[in-house]
Design an enzyme around this catalytic site. Structure first.
Site, mmCIF file in Angstrom:
data_model
loop_
_atom_site.group_PDB
_atom_site.id
_atom_site.type_symbol
_atom_site.label_atom_id
_atom_site.label_comp_id
_atom_site.label_asym_id
_atom_site.label_seq_id
_atom_site.Cartn_x
_atom_site.Cartn_y
_atom_site.Cartn_z
ATOM 1 N N TYR A 161 -31.400 20.766 -18.305
ATOM 2 C CA TYR A 161 -32.518 21.420 -17.620
ATOM 3 C C TYR A 161 -32.368 21.307 -16.105
ATOM 4 O O TYR A 161 -32.542 22.286 -15.366
ATOM 5 C CB TYR A 161 -33.818 20.782 -18.090
ATOM 6 C CG TYR A 161 -35.081 21.401 -17.559
ATOM 7 C CD1 TYR A 161 -35.551 22.611 -18.050
ATOM 8 C CD2 TYR A 161 -35.840 20.749 -16.586
ATOM 9 C CE1 TYR A 161 -36.728 23.177 -17.582
ATOM 10 C CE2 TYR A 161 -37.018 21.300 -16.117
ATOM 11 C CZ TYR A 161 -37.459 22.510 -16.617
ATOM 12 O OH TYR A 161 -38.632 23.052 -16.150
ATOM 13 N N LYS A 165 -31.953 24.338 -13.395
ATOM 14 C CA LYS A 165 -32.929 24.517 -12.322
ATOM 15 C C LYS A 165 -32.283 24.367 -10.945
ATOM 16 O O LYS A 165 -32.710 25.019 -9.979
ATOM 17 C CB LYS A 165 -34.082 23.524 -12.487
ATOM 18 C CG LYS A 165 -34.921 23.778 -13.733
ATOM 19 C CD LYS A 165 -35.577 25.154 -13.712
ATOM 20 C CE LYS A 165 -36.502 25.382 -14.881
ATOM 21 N NZ LYS A 165 -37.206 26.680 -14.819
#
Length: 291
Positions: A161, A165
């Site tokens: 993640y 990002k």
């Protein structure tokens, strides 16, 4: 806030719940005509909620990380409403796990949905705006991407993640420069709010209070998104905004730091002392979340 996006056509991805739902509702309340994207019935429910309140919205269901669908989503906005003024990239998933336990499938899924799911709609929207610019039509377009503190500072247990990002943060900076010539601004937000992804992992932090201001309500993030999607933000691009509750801040990315210069090739035995002196002079990095 009403009218700040009057008659602007905005696509919001991942808008069936959480942050995306709040963005779609707020944009519609500000006068935008909204294309609500998500998987399945969730998108239709949000579009119906908007139209039931007197706003203008249509639902479009599909996976924004699919190249052909992303192209069709942008085309749907233009076909339905005659133009496209803003893209809010919000769709994302997480599969949190320590790196030594993470599977290839967990890595690939998060990078596909979160990072490619930003790039594919951005690419097709940018193509539309470039063509409008080439035909001499005025363009005042906006892209709002969704990063995370996990991508800016890092977050233990979120290697996939955080990598996605962080990629979105870099994509935002690059797209802001490349698309400026066509009249497009590109910014990103790193929100902290209660969503289906965060309320399980950070249950205590995200719990709504019994009374008073609910700082973690996802709707607190949406006013910034509405403003960034509006015509009045034309002088702001390539920036990362952190938003939590009633707090807004601007996050800076990597900066060139202290330097050690040699007029010849470094000897390996000299590197250690030079690096330690650089680190002594450099500011301490922000701590990784969960460290």
């Amino acid at each position: 806030m009403t009218g700040i996006c009057q008659d602007r056509v905005v696509v919001v991805t991942g808008a069936g719940q959480g942050l995306g739902r709040e963005h779609a509702l707020a944009l519609a309340a500000a006068g935008a005509r909204v294309v609500v994207n998500d998987l399945g019935a969730a998108a239709r429910a949000v579009a119906e909620e908007i139209t039931g309140s007197g706003g203008t919205a249509v639902a479009d269901t599909g996976d924004v990380s699919d190249w052909c669908y992303a192209e069709a989503l942008i085309s749907r906005a233009v076909t339905e409403f005659g133009s496209l003024d803003a893209l809010v990239n919000n769709a994302g998933v997480n599969r949190d796990r320590m790196l030594v336990s993470m599977s290839e499938e967990e890595w690939d899924l998060v990078l596909k949905v979160d990072l490619k799911g930003h790039f594919a709609p951005l690419r097709h929207a940018a193509g539309y705006w470039r063509e409008q610019h080439r035909q001499g039509r005025p363009v005042a377009a906006r892209i709002v991407n969704t990063s995370s503190g996990a991508g800016l500072m890092g977050s233990v247990g979120q290697g996939n993640y955080g990598a996605a990002k962080a990629g979105i943060a870099a994509l935002t900076q690059i797209a802001a420069v490349e698309l400026a010539r066509y009249g497009v601004t590109v910014n990103a937000i790193a929100p902290s709010a209660r969503t289906p992804m965060t309320e399980r992992v950070f249950a205590e932090t995200m719990r709504a209070p019994e009374s008073g201001f609910d700082a973690m309500h996802p709707g607190n993030v949406s006013p910034l998104v509405v403003w960034l999607a509006g015509a009045g933000s034309s002088d702001v691009t390539g920036r990362m905004f952190e938003v939590e509750g009633g707090t807004l801040s601007v996050a800076d990315g990597w900066q060139h730091g202290p330097r050690a210069v040699s007029e010849r090739r470094w000897d390996p035995t000299e590197i250690g002392p030079a690096v330690r002196e650089l680190l002594r002079r450099a500011p301490a990095p922000a701590p990784v979340y969960g460290a």
